[in-house]
Design a protein around this motif. Structure first.
Motif, PDB file in Angstrom:
ATOM      1  N   VAL A 191      32.865  78.451  68.570  1.00  0.00           N
ATOM      2  CA  VAL A 191      33.763  77.387  67.998  1.00  0.00           C
ATOM      3  C   VAL A 191      35.158  77.279  68.823  1.00  0.00           C
ATOM      4  N   ASP A 192      35.893  78.469  68.930  1.00  0.00           N
ATOM      5  CA  ASP A 192      37.269  78.403  69.444  1.00  0.00           C
ATOM      6  C   ASP A 192      37.439  77.765  70.701  1.00  0.00           C
ATOM      7  N   ASN A 193      36.314  77.935  71.720  1.00  0.00           N
ATOM      8  CA  ASN A 193      36.549  77.435  72.917  1.00  0.00           C
ATOM      9  C   ASN A 193      35.908  75.914  72.905  1.00  0.00           C
ATOM     10  N   GLY A 194      35.011  75.711  71.966  1.00  0.00           N
ATOM     11  CA  GLY A 194      34.606  74.321  71.953  1.00  0.00           C
ATOM     12  C   GLY A 194      35.625  73.343  71.272  1.00  0.00           C
ATOM     13  N   VAL A 195      36.391  73.712  70.440  1.00  0.00           N
ATOM     14  CA  VAL A 195      37.730  73.278  70.047  1.00  0.00           C
ATOM     15  C   VAL A 195      38.462  72.837  71.121  1.00  0.00           C
ATOM     16  N   LYS A 196      38.828  73.708  72.071  1.00  0.00           N
ATOM     17  CA  LYS A 196      39.556  73.422  73.397  1.00  0.00           C
ATOM     18  C   LYS A 196      39.060  72.701  74.211  1.00  0.00           C
ATOM     19  N   ILE A 197      37.858  72.605  74.603  1.00  0.00           N
ATOM     20  CA  ILE A 197      37.158  71.764  75.330  1.00  0.00           C
ATOM     21  C   ILE A 197      37.235  70.421  74.744  1.00  0.00           C
ATOM     22  N   ALA A 198      36.768  70.428  73.489  1.00  0.00           N
ATOM     23  CA  ALA A 198      37.055  68.904  72.691  1.00  0.00           C
ATOM     24  C   ALA A 198      38.440  68.233  72.819  1.00  0.00           C
ATOM     25  N   GLN A 199      39.560  69.175  72.666  1.00  0.00           N
ATOM     26  CA  GLN A 199      40.929  68.657  72.726  1.00  0.00           C
ATOM     27  C   GLN A 199      41.051  67.973  74.143  1.00  0.00           C
ATOM     28  N   VAL A 200      40.816  68.923  75.097  1.00  0.00           N
ATOM     29  CA  VAL A 200      41.124  68.423  76.515  1.00  0.00           C
ATOM     30  C   VAL A 200      40.256  67.198  76.661  1.00  0.00           C
ATOM     31  N   ILE A 201      39.028  66.932  76.313  1.00  0.00           N
ATOM     32  CA  ILE A 201      38.414  65.872  76.638  1.00  0.00           C
ATOM     33  C   ILE A 201      38.930  64.404  75.937  1.00  0.00           C
ATOM     34  N   SER A 209      37.564  69.069  63.257  1.00  0.00           N
ATOM     35  CA  SER A 209      37.468  70.022  62.291  1.00  0.00           C
ATOM     36  C   SER A 209      36.481  69.590  61.566  1.00  0.00           C
ATOM     37  N   LEU A 210      35.530  68.403  61.160  1.00  0.00           N
ATOM     38  CA  LEU A 210      34.423  67.873  60.488  1.00  0.00           C
ATOM     39  C   LEU A 210      33.231  68.416  61.288  1.00  0.00           C
ATOM     40  N   THR A 211      33.100  68.854  62.791  1.00  0.00           N
ATOM     41  CA  THR A 211      32.077  69.188  63.175  1.00  0.00           C
ATOM     42  C   THR A 211      31.931  70.603  63.703  1.00  0.00           C
ATOM     43  N   VAL A 212      32.828  70.892  64.618  1.00  0.00           N
ATOM     44  CA  VAL A 212      32.694  72.209  65.515  1.00  0.00           C
ATOM     45  C   VAL A 212      33.085  73.237  64.418  1.00  0.00           C
ATOM     46  N   ILE A 213      34.385  72.808  63.752  1.00  0.00           N
ATOM     47  CA  ILE A 213      34.681  74.030  62.758  1.00  0.00           C
ATOM     48  C   ILE A 213      33.625  74.122  61.649  1.00  0.00           C
ATOM     49  N   ALA A 214      33.558  72.974  60.975  1.00  0.00           N
ATOM     50  CA  ALA A 214      32.436  73.064  59.883  1.00  0.00           C
ATOM     51  C   ALA A 214      31.327  73.719  60.167  1.00  0.00           C
ATOM     52  N   LEU A 215      30.959  73.515  61.250  1.00  0.00           N
ATOM     53  CA  LEU A 215      29.700  74.332  61.571  1.00  0.00           C
ATOM     54  C   LEU A 215      29.680  75.555  62.228  1.00  0.00           C
ATOM     55  N   GLY A 216      30.882  75.969  62.525  1.00  0.00           N
ATOM     56  CA  GLY A 216      30.802  77.356  62.783  1.00  0.00           C
ATOM     57  C   GLY A 216      30.545  78.437  62.249  1.00  0.00           C
ATOM     58  N   THR A 217      31.046  78.534  60.976  1.00  0.00           N
ATOM     59  CA  THR A 217      30.670  79.669  60.100  1.00  0.00           C
ATOM     60  C   THR A 217      28.866  79.698  59.620  1.00  0.00           C
ATOM     61  N   SER A 218      28.383  78.469  59.920  1.00  0.00           N
ATOM     62  CA  SER A 218      26.920  78.315  59.475  1.00  0.00           C
ATOM     63  C   SER A 218      25.986  78.658  60.938  1.00  0.00           C
ATOM     64  N   LEU A 219      26.736  78.874  61.883  1.00  0.00           N
ATOM     65  CA  LEU A 219      26.034  78.751  63.393  1.00  0.00           C
ATOM     66  C   LEU A 219      24.979  80.268  63.151  1.00  0.00           C
ATOM     67  N   PRO A 220      25.311  81.476  62.328  1.00  0.00           N
ATOM     68  CA  PRO A 220      24.430  82.659  62.388  1.00  0.00           C
ATOM     69  C   PRO A 220      23.074  81.944  61.578  1.00  0.00           C
ATOM     70  N   GLU A 221      23.354  81.202  60.427  1.00  0.00           N
ATOM     71  CA  GLU A 221      22.200  80.891  59.893  1.00  0.00           C
ATOM     72  C   GLU A 221      21.473  79.616  60.414  1.00  0.00           C
ATOM     73  N   LEU A 222      22.216  78.816  61.420  1.00  0.00           N
ATOM     74  CA  LEU A 222      21.430  77.804  62.080  1.00  0.00           C
ATOM     75  C   LEU A 222      20.380  78.412  63.266  1.00  0.00           C
ATOM     76  N   VAL A 223      21.016  79.370  63.845  1.00  0.00           N
ATOM     77  CA  VAL A 223      20.624  79.876  65.177  1.00  0.00           C
ATOM     78  C   VAL A 223      19.298  80.732  64.685  1.00  0.00           C
ATOM     79  N   SER A 224      19.645  81.762  63.848  1.00  0.00           N
ATOM     80  CA  SER A 224      18.663  82.720  63.139  1.00  0.00           C
ATOM     81  C   SER A 224      17.489  81.933  62.429  1.00  0.00           C
ATOM     82  N   SER A 225      17.574  80.765  62.014  1.00  0.00           N
ATOM     83  CA  SER A 225      16.552  80.203  61.224  1.00  0.00           C
ATOM     84  C   SER A 225      15.770  79.526  62.373  1.00  0.00           C
ATOM     85  N   ILE A 226      16.291  78.722  63.330  1.00  0.00           N
ATOM     86  CA  ILE A 226      15.553  78.274  64.338  1.00  0.00           C
ATOM     87  C   ILE A 226      15.064  79.256  65.090  1.00  0.00           C
TER      88      ILE A 226
END
Length: 319
Positions: A191-201, A209-226
């Motif tokens: 999340v942290d470095n994805g935000v930095k890359i997105a800002q540079v782009i 904030s609506l995509t990377v950060i909103a998804l950030g805290t749900s990543l454990p559920e997402l990856v563990s479920s998949i």
């Protein structure tokens, strides 16, 4: 910039490998204890994967950013249901344990009704938080009863738990926790470095904030479920999401409301709550009726989730 890209890739590796270890040792715990995968998903896995939401929301409340506490929890429920279970259902439809799914779904709907009811006066107060914590105690008790009842059934059917010595238990516990830590650290790096890359782009901060950060805290559920469905452990996925959704309300919001009252924004009542309710009904009603999560459900939940993201984008970016 090379360091940022390296840390982003490291985060991706940590979260995927951590999920692999986490699910493997969750399954081992299930085999050692004879606890069903749905119960494991709704208890151990959901408690573990909800830690990022609890940490973010509690510290936000302590620092006076109370609206972030509620937004993080409700956003995670929408993401868990729409994106996580939407993808799970679309990729690999599966049959569920009717009784277990029904009981967890009822608790989830009661928690949602309590949350919305408490929010009608425009805030979640300390007393409301205490009521939600009582609901947390009820949820934990029902989990205890589920495990107890299941063990009784197993003993009657003469199935035996695998013998495990203390050193093996410690070994299993260490790798279970290691997998969780890798997921949490990996998601933070991603999340942290994805935000930095997105800002540079040049991607706007609102979109980030609506995509990377909103998804950030749900990543454990997402990856563990998949990871769980890849390993054919579907019940862990649905149990994880149902349990995490309940905990986001009774634990994350309940605890966050103790230090400071949490105001309910107009957007939350008019946009977030309706999308959350629709997603939960699309998940729960057809599944209870047919004991199965269908591919069309997964597709519909994904469409609702992306409609929600689009709505938020139009509200905050275009307006």
């Amino acid at each position: 910039m090379l360091i940022v890209v390296f840390l982003f890739l490291l985060g991706f590796i940590l979260i995927t490998k951590g999920a692999d270890i986490f699910i493997n040792y969750t399954v081992i715990i299930g085999k050692k204890t004879n606890i069903s995968e749905l119960i494991l998903g709704a208890t151990i896995v959901s408690f573990a994967t909800t830690l990022p939401e609890l940490t973010v929301s509690l510290f936000a409340s302590l620092e006076g950013h109370t609206t972030m506490s509620l937004g993080n929890a409700v956003g995670s429920i929408i993401c868990n249901t729409g994106l996580v279970l939407g993808l799970v259902g679309l990729i690999s439809p599966f049959k569920v344990d009717k009784n277990m799914f029904f009981s967890k779904s009822v608790l989830l709907l009661i928690s949602v009704i309590l949350l919305i009811g408490f929010g009608l006066d425009g805030k979640i107060t300390k007393n409301d938080g205490l009521m939600l914590l009582i609901m947390l105690a009820i949820y934990m008790y029902t989990n205890y009863k589920s495990v107890s009842d299941e063990n009784k059934k197993i003993s009657k059917s003469s199935r035996k738990k695998e013998n495990t010595n203390i050193s093996e238990l410690i070994y299993i516990g260490i790798f279970f926790v290691l997998g969780l830590i890798m997921m949490v650290v990996g998601s933070r790096l991603l999340v942290d470095n994805g935000v930095k890359i997105a800002q540079v782009i040049g991607i706007p901060q609102g979109v980030i904030s609506l995509t990377v950060i909103a998804l950030g805290t749900s990543l454990p559920e997402l990856v563990s479920s998949i990871t769980a469905i890849k390993k054919k452990h579907h019940a862990i996925s649905v149990g994880n999401v149902l349990g995490a959704n309940i905990l986001n309300i009774v634990s994350v919001i309940g605890i966050s409301a103790i230090p400071n009252n949490i105001p309910i924004l107009s957007q939350t009542m008019k946009v977030d709550f309706p999308f959350m309710i629709v997603l939960l009904l699309v998940l729960i009603l057809p599944t209870i009726k047919k004991d199965r999560i269908y591919r069309w459900q997964g597709l519909l939940m994904l469409l609702i989730y992306f409609t929600y993201i689009t709505t938020m984008y139009l509200m905050y970016i275009v307006a």
